[in-house]
Motif scaffolding. Structure first.
Motif, mmCIF file in Angstrom:
data_model
loop_
_atom_site.group_PDB
_atom_site.id
_atom_site.type_symbol
_atom_site.label_atom_id
_atom_site.label_comp_id
_atom_site.label_asym_id
_atom_site.label_seq_id
_atom_site.Cartn_x
_atom_site.Cartn_y
_atom_site.Cartn_z
ATOM 1 N N GLY A 1 -0.860 4.137 3.460
ATOM 2 C CA GLY A 1 0.044 3.916 2.336
ATOM 3 C C GLY A 1 -0.650 3.218 1.184
ATOM 4 N N SER A 2 -1.500 2.235 1.494
ATOM 5 C CA SER A 2 -2.245 1.567 0.424
ATOM 6 C C SER A 2 -3.222 2.534 -0.238
ATOM 7 C CB SER A 2 -2.984 0.339 0.973
ATOM 8 O OG SER A 2 -3.996 0.705 1.882
ATOM 9 N N HIS A 3 -3.814 3.437 0.550
ATOM 10 C CA HIS A 3 -4.697 4.439 -0.044
ATOM 11 C C HIS A 3 -3.908 5.413 -0.921
ATOM 12 C CE1 HIS A 3 -7.759 3.748 3.455
ATOM 13 N NE2 HIS A 3 -7.749 2.765 2.566
ATOM 14 N N THR A 4 -2.671 5.691 -0.521
ATOM 15 C CA THR A 4 -1.800 6.547 -1.338
ATOM 16 C C THR A 4 -1.539 5.907 -2.693
ATOM 17 O OG1 THR A 4 -0.718 7.516 0.603
ATOM 18 C CG2 THR A 4 0.511 7.565 -1.468
ATOM 19 N N VAL A 5 -1.225 4.608 -2.696
ATOM 20 C CA VAL A 5 -0.972 3.895 -3.949
ATOM 21 C C VAL A 5 -2.236 3.878 -4.811
ATOM 22 C CG1 VAL A 5 -0.372 1.665 -4.974
ATOM 23 C CG2 VAL A 5 0.845 2.480 -2.943
ATOM 24 N N ALA A 6 -3.366 3.581 -4.194
ATOM 25 C CA ALA A 6 -4.630 3.537 -4.943
ATOM 26 C C ALA A 6 -4.956 4.906 -5.549
ATOM 27 C CB ALA A 6 -5.762 3.070 -4.028
ATOM 28 N N TYR A 7 -4.694 5.963 -4.773
ATOM 29 C CA TYR A 7 -4.945 7.312 -5.297
ATOM 30 C C TYR A 7 -4.020 7.606 -6.480
ATOM 31 C CZ TYR A 7 -5.856 12.312 -5.489
ATOM 32 O OH TYR A 7 -6.215 13.567 -5.919
ATOM 33 N N ALA A 8 -2.761 7.223 -6.354
ATOM 34 C CA ALA A 8 -1.793 7.485 -7.426
ATOM 35 C C ALA A 8 -2.173 6.753 -8.706
ATOM 36 C CB ALA A 8 -0.392 7.074 -6.976
ATOM 37 N N MET A 9 -2.797 5.596 -8.591
ATOM 38 C CA MET A 9 -3.249 4.867 -9.773
ATOM 39 C C MET A 9 -4.341 5.634 -10.514
ATOM 40 S SD MET A 9 -3.574 0.964 -8.351
ATOM 41 C CE MET A 9 -2.155 0.022 -7.782
ATOM 42 N N GLN A 10 -5.180 6.335 -9.759
ATOM 43 C CA GLN A 10 -6.330 7.008 -10.362
ATOM 44 C C GLN A 10 -6.098 8.490 -10.661
ATOM 45 O OE1 GLN A 10 -10.079 6.268 -8.328
ATOM 46 N NE2 GLN A 10 -9.326 4.332 -7.486
ATOM 47 N N HIS A 11 -5.218 9.132 -9.895
ATOM 48 C CA HIS A 11 -5.099 10.592 -9.996
ATOM 49 C C HIS A 11 -3.633 11.042 -9.995
ATOM 50 C CE1 HIS A 11 -9.413 10.880 -9.200
ATOM 51 N NE2 HIS A 11 -9.243 10.097 -8.147
ATOM 52 N N SER A 12 -2.791 10.351 -10.709
ATOM 53 C CA SER A 12 -1.369 10.702 -10.696
ATOM 54 C C SER A 12 -1.113 12.104 -11.237
ATOM 55 C CB SER A 12 -0.554 9.679 -11.490
ATOM 56 O OG SER A 12 -0.954 9.673 -12.850
ATOM 57 N N ASP A 13 -2.056 12.631 -12.030
ATOM 58 C CA ASP A 13 -1.889 13.965 -12.599
ATOM 59 C C ASP A 13 -1.891 15.050 -11.532
ATOM 60 O OD1 ASP A 13 -4.661 13.047 -12.422
ATOM 61 O OD2 ASP A 13 -5.201 15.035 -13.147
ATOM 62 N N ARG A 14 -2.423 14.753 -10.337
ATOM 63 C CA ARG A 14 -2.466 15.750 -9.263
ATOM 64 C C ARG A 14 -1.266 15.626 -8.324
ATOM 65 N NH1 ARG A 14 -8.359 16.874 -6.678
ATOM 66 N NH2 ARG A 14 -7.218 18.795 -6.149
ATOM 67 N N LEU A 15 -0.425 14.632 -8.545
ATOM 68 C CA LEU A 15 0.629 14.329 -7.584
ATOM 69 C C LEU A 15 2.012 14.747 -8.069
ATOM 70 C CD1 LEU A 15 -0.486 10.769 -6.424
ATOM 71 C CD2 LEU A 15 -0.837 12.957 -5.247
ATOM 72 N N ALA A 16 2.761 15.379 -7.144
ATOM 73 C CA ALA A 16 4.165 15.689 -7.403
ATOM 74 C C ALA A 16 5.058 14.541 -6.951
ATOM 75 C CB ALA A 16 4.562 16.972 -6.673
ATOM 76 N N GLY A 17 4.529 13.684 -6.067
ATOM 77 C CA GLY A 17 5.289 12.554 -5.558
ATOM 78 C C GLY A 17 4.471 11.824 -4.512
ATOM 79 N N ILE A 18 4.935 10.632 -4.133
ATOM 80 C CA ILE A 18 4.266 9.862 -3.080
ATOM 81 C C ILE A 18 5.307 9.370 -2.077
ATOM 82 C CG2 ILE A 18 2.323 9.144 -4.516
ATOM 83 C CD1 ILE A 18 3.649 6.409 -4.826
ATOM 84 N N VAL A 19 4.854 9.188 -0.836
ATOM 85 C CA VAL A 19 5.705 8.683 0.240
ATOM 86 C C VAL A 19 4.991 7.499 0.876
ATOM 87 C CG1 VAL A 19 6.887 9.212 2.398
ATOM 88 C CG2 VAL A 19 6.589 11.007 0.670
ATOM 89 N N LEU A 20 5.634 6.344 0.852
ATOM 90 C CA LEU A 20 5.057 5.126 1.410
ATOM 91 C C LEU A 20 5.843 4.724 2.652
ATOM 92 C CD1 LEU A 20 4.529 3.045 -1.873
ATOM 93 C CD2 LEU A 20 2.989 4.713 -0.809
ATOM 94 N N VAL A 21 5.155 4.682 3.787
ATOM 95 C CA VAL A 21 5.785 4.338 5.058
ATOM 96 C C VAL A 21 5.173 3.034 5.555
ATOM 97 C CG1 VAL A 21 6.331 5.119 7.396
ATOM 98 C CG2 VAL A 21 6.039 6.803 5.561
ATOM 99 N N ASP A 22 5.909 1.929 5.410
ATOM 100 C CA ASP A 22 5.392 0.609 5.799
ATOM 101 C C ASP A 22 3.962 0.446 5.281
ATOM 102 O OD1 ASP A 22 7.278 -0.664 8.390
ATOM 103 O OD2 ASP A 22 7.647 1.344 7.650
ATOM 104 N N ALA A 23 3.817 0.624 3.998
ATOM 105 C CA ALA A 23 2.508 0.702 3.368
ATOM 106 C C ALA A 23 1.886 -0.669 3.144
ATOM 107 C CB ALA A 23 2.618 1.437 2.031
ATOM 108 N N GLY A 24 0.563 -0.724 3.217
ATOM 109 C CA GLY A 24 -0.157 -1.933 2.863
ATOM 110 C C GLY A 24 -0.297 -2.053 1.353
ATOM 111 N N GLY A 25 -0.801 -3.205 0.909
ATOM 112 C CA GLY A 25 -1.145 -3.368 -0.495
ATOM 113 C C GLY A 25 -0.180 -4.132 -1.357
ATOM 114 N N ALA A 26 1.022 -4.439 -0.864
ATOM 115 C CA ALA A 26 1.984 -5.171 -1.687
ATOM 116 C C ALA A 26 1.502 -6.606 -1.889
ATOM 117 C CB ALA A 26 3.359 -5.165 -1.029
ATOM 118 N N ASP A 27 1.709 -7.116 -3.070
ATOM 119 C CA ASP A 27 1.275 -8.472 -3.409
ATOM 120 C C ASP A 27 2.381 -9.459 -3.050
ATOM 121 O OD1 ASP A 27 -0.133 -10.622 -4.345
ATOM 122 O OD2 ASP A 27 0.221 -10.199 -6.469
ATOM 123 N N ILE A 28 2.484 -9.748 -1.750
ATOM 124 C CA ILE A 28 3.487 -10.686 -1.256
ATOM 125 C C ILE A 28 2.790 -11.701 -0.357
ATOM 126 C CG2 ILE A 28 5.313 -8.938 -1.328
ATOM 127 C CD1 ILE A 28 5.061 -8.816 1.767
#
Length: 320
Positions: free
Chosen positions: A140-167
């Motif tokens: 999930g954290s890799h999904t978020v990182a990818y979306a930051m860099q390559h959102s033009d290739r994405l139709a959507g993202i799905v995060l399932v108990d994803a890492g990376g949240a700043d909490i």
């Protein structure tokens, strides 16, 4: 002095004996490929010479969905979802470097940027122009990182108990991951990895203990011992991890489905709520009584929610 030397010699001999007795060697590559490869498996070479183990199922003209597993898991974690999606969607899942039958990164690079580059190269190798990307935990954290860099290739993202949240770091944790990030202990893990430790680690990750089968424990244990994977685990956890910046996450405008188990002891549900606050086009679904692996612990419910979201997504015109 002589007595001290004798004592030290005896201790050294005992330690050597313990190492020999408890040592768990790497698994055999050919045996693991035969056992876990499957008829639908492919081994695809990407940019830096990495041979990625992947499965690409469903109609070629269906919307592609790439699914990324979590830390020390593998592509099998998505089996319940794949069974429910492959009639209508092109479902792709692969063992990320340092995991499963892909094994270690040839260059030893386990940075987030390297994982993001692998996703892009897998998509290129399969001829994908636009796709949905989803991931659990580390995936999930890799999904978020990818979306930051390559959102033009994405139709959507799905995060399932994803890492990376700043909490704040809360939750009970996981014994296997704790050892992987602890100096000295993690060096022992390269050679001594009891099956009981892997079982306990999986039990701590989920609430629905029914998924902790002997077969599942064997797979986690054997895949962890696939050549290079233990060293990769230590390398990844030794890097440490900092949460994403909220402002960076907020620029991800593609539709996002966020699925979370409220009893997740690894990444608490507060992380899912944090993502829901930052992502401008998100839908959050919480599962009471479910832990870190909703796709396995609550397969019917999570698949139904995913399908409902996918139907809504299909009705949204692509972003320019």
């Amino acid at each position: 002095m002589k007595r001290l030397l004798k004592v030290l010699a005896v201790l050294a001999a005992l330690l050597m004996l313990a190492f020999v007795v408890f040592r768990t060697p790497d698994t055999n590559v050919a045996e693991m490929r035969a056992k876990y490869g499957g008829e639908s498996s492919q081994f695809v070479e990407i940019g830096d010479g990495t041979i990625v183990h992947l499965r690409d199922e469903g109609p070629r003209d269906g919307m592609p969905i790439i699914l990324l597993h979590g830390s020390n898991a593998d592509l099998h974690t998505w089996e319940p979802w794949v069974e429910g999606l492959r009639d209508d969607y092109r479902v792709i899942r692969f063992d990320q470097v340092g995991h499963g039958l892909t094994g270690a990164a040839p260059d030893g690079d386990y940075s987030t940027d390297a994982f993001v580059a692998d996703i892009d190269e897998v998509a290129d190798a399969l001829g994908l122009e636009r796709f949905i990307l989803g991931g659990n935990s580390m995936g999930g954290s890799h999904t978020v990182a990818y979306a930051m860099q390559h959102s033009d290739r994405l139709a959507g993202i799905v995060l399932v108990d994803a890492g990376g949240a700043d909490i704040p770091k809360v939750g009970g944790g996981n014994i296997g991951f704790s050892i992987a990030r602890t100096p000295v202990l993690n060096l022992l893990m390269k050679h001594i990895t009891p099956r009981s430790l892997v079982k306990q680690s999986l039990e701590q990750s989920v609430t629905n203990q029914a998924i902790v089968t002997e077969e599942a424990v064997d797979r986690y244990w054997e895949m962890l011992r696939y050549p290079g994977n233990r060293e990769a685990t230590i390398a990844r956890f030794s890097r440490g991890w900092a949460g994403f910046d909220a402002q960076d996450v907020s620029v991800i405008s593609v539709p996002a489905l966020i699925i979370w188990g409220t009893e997740d002891a690894l990444i608490p549900v507060e992380a899912g709520r944090w993502y829901d606050q930052q992502l401008p086009n998100s839908t959050l679904v919480e599962y009471p009584g479910i832990g870190h692996l909703p796709q396995e612990e609550a397969p019917a419910k999570s698949l139904a929610d995913l399908n409902q979201w996918l139907l809504k997504l299909a009705s949204i015109p692509p972003q320019p």
